[in-house]
Design an enzyme around this catalytic site. Structure first.
Site, mmCIF file in Angstrom:
data_model
loop_
_atom_site.group_PDB
_atom_site.id
_atom_site.type_symbol
_atom_site.label_atom_id
_atom_site.label_comp_id
_atom_site.label_asym_id
_atom_site.label_seq_id
_atom_site.Cartn_x
_atom_site.Cartn_y
_atom_site.Cartn_z
ATOM 1 N N ASP A 113 39.227 36.645 32.170
ATOM 2 C CA ASP A 113 39.186 36.673 33.635
ATOM 3 C C ASP A 113 39.414 35.290 34.248
ATOM 4 O O ASP A 113 38.751 34.888 35.201
ATOM 5 C CB ASP A 113 37.867 37.251 34.132
ATOM 6 C CG ASP A 113 37.973 37.783 35.566
ATOM 7 O OD1 ASP A 113 39.114 37.902 36.061
ATOM 8 O OD2 ASP A 113 36.929 38.075 36.169
ATOM 9 N N HIS A 141 41.050 38.570 38.169
ATOM 10 C CA HIS A 141 40.981 39.766 39.014
ATOM 11 C C HIS A 141 41.236 39.456 40.496
ATOM 12 O O HIS A 141 41.442 40.372 41.293
ATOM 13 C CB HIS A 141 39.655 40.509 38.819
ATOM 14 C CG HIS A 141 38.453 39.864 39.438
ATOM 15 N ND1 HIS A 141 37.537 39.136 38.713
ATOM 16 C CD2 HIS A 141 37.995 39.860 40.713
ATOM 17 C CE1 HIS A 141 36.570 38.721 39.511
ATOM 18 N NE2 HIS A 141 36.832 39.148 40.737
ATOM 19 N N SER A 156 34.436 35.523 44.234
ATOM 20 C CA SER A 156 35.069 35.509 42.915
ATOM 21 C C SER A 156 36.071 34.367 42.801
ATOM 22 O O SER A 156 36.912 34.173 43.675
ATOM 23 C CB SER A 156 35.784 36.833 42.658
ATOM 24 O OG SER A 156 34.871 37.885 42.520
#
Length: 431
Positions: free
Chosen positions: A206, A175, A285
């Site tokens: 992911d 992402h 992230s």
């Protein structure tokens, strides 16, 4: 107390302050201790005339002449006066130095307070941090953590990542690079920036892999996420809110937390996460979750927040990382084959099955699949995989994907009210 632009006389009558300035009120009986002698002290009265008149002192009478003096040569008594003065000065200086030393070492006369514990510098144990300390681990890992910036249709995406090999491979979240429109850039901890190429992604896990045209890089050391325990100390490193080289500290709060993350117009992501209370925010992230030995045990990926939308969501101590054993295997597949293999058990589950005792109901068993080979049938209720309880279909999907195709897992299930136990060898999806 005022800033000096207004004042009040002791009798409560306002003085002539600056035009338009407010006067302060007196307290108690109307007498302000601060202004009690303002009328006689020009330094306390800000509106007193600034000139200070100095009157010359009265002239001393002239010295009488010595009637016996002949007017030539020094007087005989003057040398003795000079000698006494010099000896007195030497004695006073010696005494002053001694007293000064005593005051400095013992806090001065009258028990004057000396701040601090004494001594100069920091203890040696704090000056040099051992490699095993939190500061030592952070210092060692910071050069291996990068900030990733990727252009998108509406601007750019910013996240974190870490160097997985000395020849330039970087692991991050899908992402972070999702919807990339321009060439990704990677910024090191020393602010050096280089271009990178997107090698591949696995959307449902992911995980994404980038490649830099650079060698001799400080790759991270991988840990074993299967050996992580609740309560283990961990560090998170990344660029939360674009603040590069940020290090936060916490513990492993839980294991095998099912993550089923839906994104508008995007894939549904599944993994059994490592939960931590280390502070994680937007921009973390893709960065590493690190154990106390400096080994990467997970990829920081999502947080849970009380905010109603992702734009205002922030850390509340509930953050989740993809276990590194799963992420490393997927990244290796992407590097070697251009895409990752997806691990499956070969069964479909009911979305409407509810049981207070937990479990997930099998509705379809794929012919020739792992579940079929193990003897699992439609109608069976799967309760545990490797002793981890199952409560919803997403639990089964996330837990199965932790393992590589070909690995064997223990499955507990119920059939006709009776318990059963079987080993299932998982396989790769053919889709």
């Amino acid at each position: 107390m005022t800033d000096g632009s207004a004042w009040r006389q002791p009798d409560g009558v306002a003085g002539q302050g600056a035009p338009g300035a407010r006067s302060t009120s007196t307290t108690g009986t109307g007498q302000s201790p601060w202004w009690s002698d303002a009328l006689s002290d020009p330094w306390r009265d800000p509106d007193a005339p600034s000139a200070v008149v100095i009157r010359p002192a009265a002239q001393p009478p002239p010295l009488e002449s010595d009637p016996t003096s002949t007017g030539t040569g020094p007087r005989r008594g003057l040398g003795l006066v000079f000698l006494v003065a010099i000896v007195s000065a030497l004695l006073a200086g010696s005494l002053g130095g001694t007293l000064g030393y005593v005051f400095a070492t013992r806090g001065g006369a009258g028990g004057r307070t000396v701040l601090g514990a004494g001594g100069n510098g920091s203890p040696a144990s704090l000056t040099v941090r051992p490699p095993s300390s939190l500061a030592g681990v952070a210092s060692r890992l910071l050069p291996s953590v990068v900030t990733i910036k990727v252009g998108t249709g509406s601007g750019y995406s910013l996240g974190s990542g870490f160097i997985a090999s000395g020849d330039g491979y970087v692991i991050t979240n899908d992402h972070v690079v999702e919807g990339e429109k321009g060439q990704p850039t990677v910024t090191f901890s020393d602010s050096t920036t280089v271009s990178a190429k997107l090698i591949g992604v696995d959307e449902e896990s992911d995980v994404a892999v980038l490649k830099m045209d650079k060698t001799g890089l400080p790759a991270v050391q991988f840990g074993d996420s299967d050996r992580v325990a609740v309560g283990d100390p961990v560090l998170a490193i990344g660029s939360p809110l674009a603040l590069a080289n940020t290090v936060t500290y916490g513990i492993v709060s839980s294991l095998n937390r099912t993550i089923e993350a839906d994104e508008p117009g995007g894939p549904t992501r599944y993994y059994a996460a490592i939960q931590t209370d280390a502070a994680i925010n937007h921009g973390n992230s893709g960065g590493p979750l690190i154990d106390a030995g400096g080994r990467v045990i997970g990829i920081n990926s999502v947080i849970r927040s009380t905010a109603s939308d992702s734009e205002t969501a922030g850390n509340i101590g509930l953050a989740f990382a993809i276990p590194i054993n799963q992420a490393k295997r997927i990244a290796q597949d992407i590097i070697n084959n251009g895409k990752a293999r997806r691990t499956v058990i070969g069964a479909e589950l009911s979305n409407s099955y509810l049981n207070p005792n937990g479990g997930v109901e099998v509705t379809v068993v794929s012919p020739g699949g792992p579940a079929s080979h193990a003897g699992i049938r439609a109608g069976d209720v799967l309760t545990r995989i490797n002793n981890v309880p199952l409560d919803q279909p997403a639990d089964l999907i996330a837990l199965v994907r932790m393992y590589a195709p070909g690995q064997s897992v223990n499955v507990q299930y119920q059939r006709d009210g009776g318990p059963h136990n079987v080993q299932v060898t998982l396989a790769a999806s053919t889709n």
